[in-house]
Design a protein around this motif. Structure first.
Motif, PDB file in Angstrom:
ATOM      1  N   ALA A 193       0.862  -1.194   0.000  1.00  0.00           N
ATOM      2  CA  ALA A 193       0.000   0.000   0.000  1.00  0.00           C
ATOM      3  C   ALA A 193       0.890   1.233   0.000  1.00  0.00           C
ATOM      4  CB  ALA A 193      -0.887   0.010   1.245  1.00  0.00           C
ATOM      5  N   LEU A 194       0.345   2.332  -0.470  1.00  0.00           N
ATOM      6  CA  LEU A 194       1.056   3.613  -0.389  1.00  0.00           C
ATOM      7  C   LEU A 194       0.764   4.214   0.974  1.00  0.00           C
ATOM      8  CD1 LEU A 194       2.745   5.740  -2.007  1.00  0.00           C
ATOM      9  CD2 LEU A 194       0.577   6.793  -2.650  1.00  0.00           C
ATOM     10  N   VAL A 195       1.813   4.656   1.657  1.00  0.00           N
ATOM     11  CA  VAL A 195       1.608   5.215   3.001  1.00  0.00           C
ATOM     12  C   VAL A 195       2.269   6.590   3.093  1.00  0.00           C
ATOM     13  CG1 VAL A 195       1.451   2.976   4.182  1.00  0.00           C
ATOM     14  CG2 VAL A 195       3.695   4.026   3.874  1.00  0.00           C
ATOM     15  N   GLU A 196       1.808   7.354   4.078  1.00  0.00           N
ATOM     16  CA  GLU A 196       2.426   8.647   4.372  1.00  0.00           C
ATOM     17  C   GLU A 196       3.489   8.402   5.435  1.00  0.00           C
ATOM     18  OE1 GLU A 196       0.580  12.855   5.110  1.00  0.00           O
ATOM     19  OE2 GLU A 196      -0.948  11.282   5.058  1.00  0.00           O
ATOM     20  N   THR A 197       4.653   8.990   5.258  1.00  0.00           N
ATOM     21  CA  THR A 197       5.750   8.674   6.185  1.00  0.00           C
ATOM     22  C   THR A 197       6.300   9.922   6.857  1.00  0.00           C
ATOM     23  OG1 THR A 197       7.281   8.809   4.342  1.00  0.00           O
ATOM     24  CG2 THR A 197       6.532   6.619   4.960  1.00  0.00           C
ATOM     25  N   GLU A 198       7.063   9.647   7.894  1.00  0.00           N
ATOM     26  CA  GLU A 198       7.699  10.725   8.655  1.00  0.00           C
ATOM     27  C   GLU A 198       9.196  10.426   8.684  1.00  0.00           C
ATOM     28  OE1 GLU A 198       5.756  13.222  10.686  1.00  0.00           O
ATOM     29  OE2 GLU A 198       7.768  14.080  10.425  1.00  0.00           O
TER      30      GLU A 198
ATOM     31  N   ALA B 157       4.741   0.574   1.256  1.00  0.00           N
ATOM     32  CA  ALA B 157       4.993  -0.386   2.335  1.00  0.00           C
ATOM     33  C   ALA B 157       4.460  -1.723   1.860  1.00  0.00           C
ATOM     34  CB  ALA B 157       4.258   0.044   3.601  1.00  0.00           C
ATOM     35  N   GLY B 158       5.271  -2.767   2.017  1.00  0.00           N
ATOM     36  CA  GLY B 158       4.780  -4.058   1.525  1.00  0.00           C
ATOM     37  C   GLY B 158       5.505  -5.216   2.159  1.00  0.00           C
ATOM     38  N   LEU B 159       5.040  -6.399   1.844  1.00  0.00           N
ATOM     39  CA  LEU B 159       5.761  -7.596   2.278  1.00  0.00           C
ATOM     40  C   LEU B 159       5.414  -8.775   1.389  1.00  0.00           C
ATOM     41  CD1 LEU B 159       3.588  -9.516   3.966  1.00  0.00           C
ATOM     42  CD2 LEU B 159       4.145  -7.993   5.827  1.00  0.00           C
ATOM     43  N   LEU B 160       6.328  -9.745   1.413  1.00  0.00           N
ATOM     44  CA  LEU B 160       6.114 -11.017   0.709  1.00  0.00           C
ATOM     45  C   LEU B 160       6.008 -12.106   1.763  1.00  0.00           C
ATOM     46  CD1 LEU B 160       8.797 -11.042  -2.153  1.00  0.00           C
ATOM     47  CD2 LEU B 160       6.488 -10.125  -2.224  1.00  0.00           C
TER      48      LEU B 160
ATOM     49  N   SER C 128      -2.274   5.567   6.028  1.00  0.00           N
ATOM     50  CA  SER C 128      -2.325   4.896   4.725  1.00  0.00           C
ATOM     51  C   SER C 128      -2.958   5.834   3.703  1.00  0.00           C
ATOM     52  CB  SER C 128      -3.158   3.628   4.823  1.00  0.00           C
ATOM     53  OG  SER C 128      -2.542   2.759   5.728  1.00  0.00           O
ATOM     54  N   VAL C 129      -2.405   5.809   2.500  1.00  0.00           N
ATOM     55  CA  VAL C 129      -2.949   6.647   1.437  1.00  0.00           C
ATOM     56  C   VAL C 129      -3.821   5.804   0.511  1.00  0.00           C
ATOM     57  CG1 VAL C 129      -2.341   8.167  -0.489  1.00  0.00           C
ATOM     58  CG2 VAL C 129      -0.896   8.105   1.559  1.00  0.00           C
ATOM     59  N   SER C 130      -3.343   4.597   0.215  1.00  0.00           N
ATOM     60  CA  SER C 130      -4.151   3.718  -0.646  1.00  0.00           C
ATOM     61  C   SER C 130      -4.476   2.449   0.119  1.00  0.00           C
ATOM     62  CB  SER C 130      -3.363   3.350  -1.909  1.00  0.00           C
ATOM     63  OG  SER C 130      -2.323   2.448  -1.588  1.00  0.00           O
ATOM     64  N   LYS C 131      -5.529   1.776  -0.336  1.00  0.00           N
ATOM     65  CA  LYS C 131      -5.870   0.481   0.271  1.00  0.00           C
ATOM     66  C   LYS C 131      -4.802  -0.536  -0.102  1.00  0.00           C
ATOM     67  CE  LYS C 131     -10.258  -1.174   0.178  1.00  0.00           C
ATOM     68  NZ  LYS C 131     -11.599  -1.297  -0.425  1.00  0.00           N
TER      69      LYS C 131
ATOM     70  N   SER D  44      -9.991 -10.524   0.799  1.00  0.00           N
ATOM     71  CA  SER D  44      -9.193 -10.947   1.953  1.00  0.00           C
ATOM     72  C   SER D  44      -8.534  -9.745   2.614  1.00  0.00           C
ATOM     73  CB  SER D  44      -8.069 -11.899   1.548  1.00  0.00           C
ATOM     74  OG  SER D  44      -8.487 -12.773   0.582  1.00  0.00           O
ATOM     75  N   MET D  45      -8.068  -8.807   1.795  1.00  0.00           N
ATOM     76  CA  MET D  45      -7.409  -7.621   2.351  1.00  0.00           C
ATOM     77  C   MET D  45      -8.404  -6.769   3.132  1.00  0.00           C
ATOM     78  SD  MET D  45      -4.284  -7.905   1.576  1.00  0.00           S
ATOM     79  CE  MET D  45      -3.831  -6.418   2.410  1.00  0.00           C
ATOM     80  N   SER D  46      -9.648  -6.702   2.634  1.00  0.00           N
ATOM     81  CA  SER D  46     -10.609  -5.805   3.272  1.00  0.00           C
ATOM     82  C   SER D  46     -11.031  -6.331   4.652  1.00  0.00           C
ATOM     83  CB  SER D  46     -11.828  -5.605   2.372  1.00  0.00           C
ATOM     84  OG  SER D  46     -12.512  -6.827   2.264  1.00  0.00           O
ATOM     85  N   ARG D  47     -10.732  -7.615   4.923  1.00  0.00           N
ATOM     86  CA  ARG D  47     -11.137  -8.184   6.216  1.00  0.00           C
ATOM     87  C   ARG D  47     -10.203  -7.768   7.360  1.00  0.00           C
ATOM     88  NH1 ARG D  47     -10.581 -13.419   5.556  1.00  0.00           N
ATOM     89  NH2 ARG D  47     -10.909 -13.742   3.351  1.00  0.00           N
ATOM     90  N   VAL D  48      -9.012  -7.256   7.033  1.00  0.00           N
ATOM     91  CA  VAL D  48      -8.094  -6.912   8.148  1.00  0.00           C
ATOM     92  C   VAL D  48      -7.987  -5.392   8.319  1.00  0.00           C
ATOM     93  CG1 VAL D  48      -6.709  -8.994   8.054  1.00  0.00           C
ATOM     94  CG2 VAL D  48      -6.062  -7.039   6.657  1.00  0.00           C
TER      95      VAL D  48
END
Ligand SMILES: Cc1cc2nc3c(=O)[nH]c(=O)nc-3n(C[C@H](O)[C@H](O)[C@H](O)COP(=O)(O)OP(=O)(O)OC[C@H]3O[C@@H](n4cnc5c(N)ncnc54)[C@H](O)[C@@H]3O)c2cc1C
Length: 409
Positions: free
Chosen positions: A167-172, A203-206, A231-234, A405-409
């Motif tokens: 997802a795209l996130v806003e960072t500091e 931000a992501g992971l495998l 978070s900026v995007s889902k 599946s993503m929308s459930r968390v």
């Protein structure tokens, strides 16, 4: 009837279309996605890829010449290279730029229709979409991970794969790439924060299992540290093949890119390998179309060529990947500690053998290191027994199921 139909307008399909249309062939590209290139991806492209397939500098978010690896023990190691090794690019625009050039060279694009069936006939291939049937002398199948069309053509599917979430996130205050390893974060694989434009990161992971839950935990932990503001995007997820198809050609058909499993098994990066493989596919098709001999036998030169270039990387990379999956957190922390000592990290970062896209030499260097190799060899016999049966990843049969599946968390 067209000369070539290309299914899929990702890097593989667009570059095949560009190369073939530039040679004067009639090419139609079909993609069910209306926005070309808008597929889940971080957009990290190595310097060699960038040199070979340049992009407009305005599409580059930043150059990468450093990264921190965060170990399970929270200690980490920082790499810094004298020159940039990769760039973070606007992936959608990069992929679309190949399509633009393919169109200028004469390729037609049909965006929206989904290909449901491919039929090989003696003198043509028929491609059935929800919008009608098209015919061509040959087909490039570049439909990405999980394509049902591979199976339909009897070419099977990737025997091992992993699920990626991002997802795209806003960072500091995040200015360089951070890679997180360890069983609590992404067992056997890794998570990342890749800064794009100022104040934003991907931000992501495998991971093989529980991707949505793991991702939610990763984001919460970085929020608690103050690194991620929001978070900026889902988040979305998609699969990445870790092994190539055994056979990537058939009568009148070549399979390219993720559909063929031409991906670095170490990192899951596939843009560069897809682009190079699509050139081998175009070359084989050019020769076969000129002779009007499009049998599987005639097209098999494609597989010989791409394997000649990539096979060692895919094999060594997959063995290293499997070995990494069997490392416990204590092994990983010990490896990172040892690597930080005696200047090995700096040596590695400055070594000409270390490349963003070619990992087998670097793996050889690590295995040959007296202490690091020692730690890894201790795990090897276990790997040898376990490697044959990779733990199957969670199966998400479609983008809709993944989104659900993503929308459930
Ligand atoms: C989370 C994540 C991060 C990644 N980050 C990177 C990275 O930083 N660097 C890198 O090099 N690689 C990365 N990758 C991998 C990279 O995105 C792929 O290797 C690359 O996109 C493969 O290109 P392709 O052309 O083979 O397939 P794709 O880019 O997947 O394109 C396939 C196209 O086919 C279309 N299609 C599929 N089926 C049909 C059908 N039946 N009918 C019509 N159209 C169809 C799809 O809509 C899609 O547009 C990442 C992957 C993931 C999941």
């Amino acid at each position: 009837m067209e000369d070539v139909i290309v299914v899929g307008a990702g890097p593989a399909g667009n570059n095949a279309a560009l190369t073939l249309a530039s040679k004067g062939y009639g090419v139609t590209v079909i993609d069910s996605r209306e926005n070309i290139g808008d597929k889940l991806c971080t957009g990290l492209v190595g310097e060699e890829c960038f040199r070979r397939y340049p992009i407009d500098p305005s599409l580059v978010y930043r150059e990468i010449n450093s990264a921190s690896i965060v170990a399970p023990s929270s200690e980490g190691v920082r790499f810094e290279t004298p020159r940039p090794v990769a760039r973070v690019v606007n992936r959608v625009a990069y992929v679309a730029s190949f399509a633009e050039r393919a169109k200028e060279a004469g390729a037609q694009y049909l965006l929206g229709p989904r290909v449901s069936q491919v039929e090989q006939q003696k003198d043509r291939v028929s491609v059935v979409t929800n919008d009608g049937t098209l015919e061509a002398r040959a087909l490039v199948l570049a439909a990405g991970f999980g394509s049902q069309l591979n199976r339909q053509l009897g070419l099977g599917e990737a025997s091992d794969y992993v699920v990626g979430v991002q997802a795209l996130v806003e960072t500091e205050g995040l200015d360089e790439v951070e890679v997180y390893v360890g069983r609590n974060v992404a067992p056997g694989f890794f998570a990342w924060l890749v800064p794009t434009q100022p104040g934003y990161a991907l931000a992501g992971l495998l991971v093989r299992k529980d991707a949505p839950e793991r991702f939610a935990q990763f984001i919460s932990a970085r929020k608690a540290e103050g690194k991620i503001k929001g978070s900026v995007s889902k988040a979305t997820c998609w699969g990445i093949p870790l092994r190539p198809l055994r056979k990537t050609y058939s009568d009148r058909v070549l399979v390219v890119g993720d559909a063929a499993g031409q991906v670095k098994p170490t990192t899951g990066g596939g843009i560069f390998y897809s682009l190079m493989a699509s050139e081998f596919a175009s070359k084989a098709l050019d020769e076969a179309l000129q002779e009007d001999r499009l049998s599987a036998n005639r097209l098999s030169s494609y597989q010989r060529e791409w394997k000649g270039l990539l096979s060692k990387e895919l094999e060594v990379g997959y063995s290293a990947r499997r070995l990494f999956e069997y490392l416990g957190d204590s092994h990983i922390s010990s490896l990172i500690q040892q690597a930080s000592k005696n200047g090995f990290v700096a040596e590695l970062a400055n070594s000409p053998e270390v490349s963003f896209d070619w990992h087998s030499s670097m793996i050889g260097k690590i295995m040959g290191h007296p202490t690091l190799g020692g730690v890894l060899k201790m795990v090897n016999p276990f790997l040898a027994r376990m490697a044959k049966v990779p733990e199957p990843a969670d199966m998400y049969p479609s983008e809709e199921v993944m989104a659900e599946s993503m929308s459930r968390v």
